[in-house]
Design a protein around this motif. Sequence first.
Motif, PDB file in Angstrom:
ATOM      1  N   ASN A 166       0.809  -1.225   0.000  1.00 22.82           N
ATOM      2  CA  ASN A 166       0.000   0.000   0.000  1.00 22.82           C
ATOM      3  C   ASN A 166       0.844   1.278   0.000  1.00 22.82           C
ATOM      4  OD1 ASN A 166      -2.476  -1.517   0.193  1.00 22.82           O
ATOM      5  ND2 ASN A 166      -2.014  -1.822   2.367  1.00 22.82           N
ATOM      6  N   GLN A 167       2.030   1.213  -0.621  1.00 26.78           N
ATOM      7  CA  GLN A 167       2.876   2.389  -0.744  1.00 26.78           C
ATOM      8  C   GLN A 167       3.242   2.686  -2.197  1.00 26.78           C
ATOM      9  OE1 GLN A 167       6.108   2.488   2.307  1.00 26.78           O
ATOM     10  NE2 GLN A 167       5.164   0.607   3.078  1.00 26.78           N
ATOM     11  N   GLY A 168       2.618   1.980  -3.130  1.00 23.80           N
ATOM     12  CA  GLY A 168       2.853   2.222  -4.545  1.00 23.80           C
ATOM     13  C   GLY A 168       4.069   1.533  -5.121  1.00 23.80           C
ATOM     14  N   TYR A 169       4.787   0.752  -4.319  1.00 25.56           N
ATOM     15  CA  TYR A 169       6.006   0.116  -4.815  1.00 25.56           C
ATOM     16  C   TYR A 169       5.712  -0.947  -5.875  1.00 25.56           C
ATOM     17  CZ  TYR A 169       8.546   2.247  -0.889  1.00 25.56           C
ATOM     18  OH  TYR A 169       9.105   3.125  -0.002  1.00 25.56           O
ATOM     19  N   ALA A 170       4.650  -1.718  -5.684  1.00 24.96           N
ATOM     20  CA  ALA A 170       4.326  -2.776  -6.645  1.00 24.96           C
ATOM     21  C   ALA A 170       3.999  -2.187  -8.010  1.00 24.96           C
ATOM     22  CB  ALA A 170       3.160  -3.616  -6.131  1.00 24.96           C
ATOM     23  N   MET A 191      -9.457 -12.934  -5.109  1.00 24.01           N
ATOM     24  CA  MET A 191      -9.612 -12.233  -3.838  1.00 24.01           C
ATOM     25  C   MET A 191      -8.545 -11.166  -3.600  1.00 24.01           C
ATOM     26  SD  MET A 191      -8.216 -15.336  -1.407  1.00 24.01           S
ATOM     27  CE  MET A 191      -8.459 -14.447   0.126  1.00 24.01           C
ATOM     28  N   ASN A 192      -7.559 -11.053  -4.502  1.00 25.37           N
ATOM     29  CA  ASN A 192      -6.443 -10.138  -4.291  1.00 25.37           C
ATOM     30  C   ASN A 192      -6.753  -8.771  -4.906  1.00 25.37           C
ATOM     31  OD1 ASN A 192      -3.979  -8.900  -3.864  1.00 25.37           O
ATOM     32  ND2 ASN A 192      -2.774 -10.656  -4.537  1.00 25.37           N
ATOM     33  N   ILE A 193      -7.514  -7.978  -4.189  1.00 22.51           N
ATOM     34  CA  ILE A 193      -7.976  -6.680  -4.693  1.00 22.51           C
ATOM     35  C   ILE A 193      -6.805  -5.737  -4.957  1.00 22.51           C
ATOM     36  CG2 ILE A 193      -9.358  -4.640  -4.155  1.00 22.51           C
ATOM     37  CD1 ILE A 193     -11.167  -6.488  -2.485  1.00 22.51           C
ATOM     38  N   ALA A 194      -5.815  -5.715  -4.069  1.00 19.59           N
ATOM     39  CA  ALA A 194      -4.688  -4.802  -4.220  1.00 19.59           C
ATOM     40  C   ALA A 194      -3.887  -5.119  -5.473  1.00 19.59           C
ATOM     41  CB  ALA A 194      -3.797  -4.857  -2.986  1.00 19.59           C
TER      42      ALA A 194
END
Length: 210
Positions: free
Chosen positions: A127-131, A158-161
């Motif tokens: 949740n920091q934009g690294y991906a 199920m992997n919303i992110a």
Amino acid sequence: MFSELLREDQSRSPEERPRPERSRTDCPILLSHRLVLRAPHEDDIDALAHLANNANIATMVARMPHPYTIADATDFVRRTKAGAIGKCVYAITKADNGAFLGCCGIEPHEDGKTVELGYWLGEPYWNQGYATEAAQALTDMVFRTRDVEQIDARVRVMNIASRRVIQKCGFQFQATGMVQSLAVGGMVPVEWYRLDRKTWVSLKSWGNIG
């Protein structure tokens, strides 16, 4: 992401395992605003084992074992150096201090026109934009240096992110399917996404992807 990034099918004999067709020189170091993507090496082993030993990660990728040990991490680094995993496997590291965050990579399909994109990040760095930053850098490299027509990516339903990461990179939904998960011990539902070269070119820059 559902891609071979940490362990190939150990049931295969050495003769059956795919042989590398490219050397690491064909996988250049990639720089982005906050990240350096480079080849994994021995100094990553402790951080790799610590971050990868997490069921929240292992159950979201296809062939990551759980628990994940120092021996697994050591074997992973050895095999990436040998070219035994995918065609370009990268350690995702922070540009400012070199911290190891996770891994990403590409694996070619048999059709010769498609590669599969995969990645994972240690949970402290979610949740920091690294991906998204890593996936964009890798996608740009593929289309600029490889003669391929499209990049595929698969995410658990199920992997919303992870789905949001792929959508930010311009990938379009194609279909649903099932993939074997080593950590889960069975088949799990996934969504298949694709980004073709024409769409990538039309986006002009990553700033145009919302």
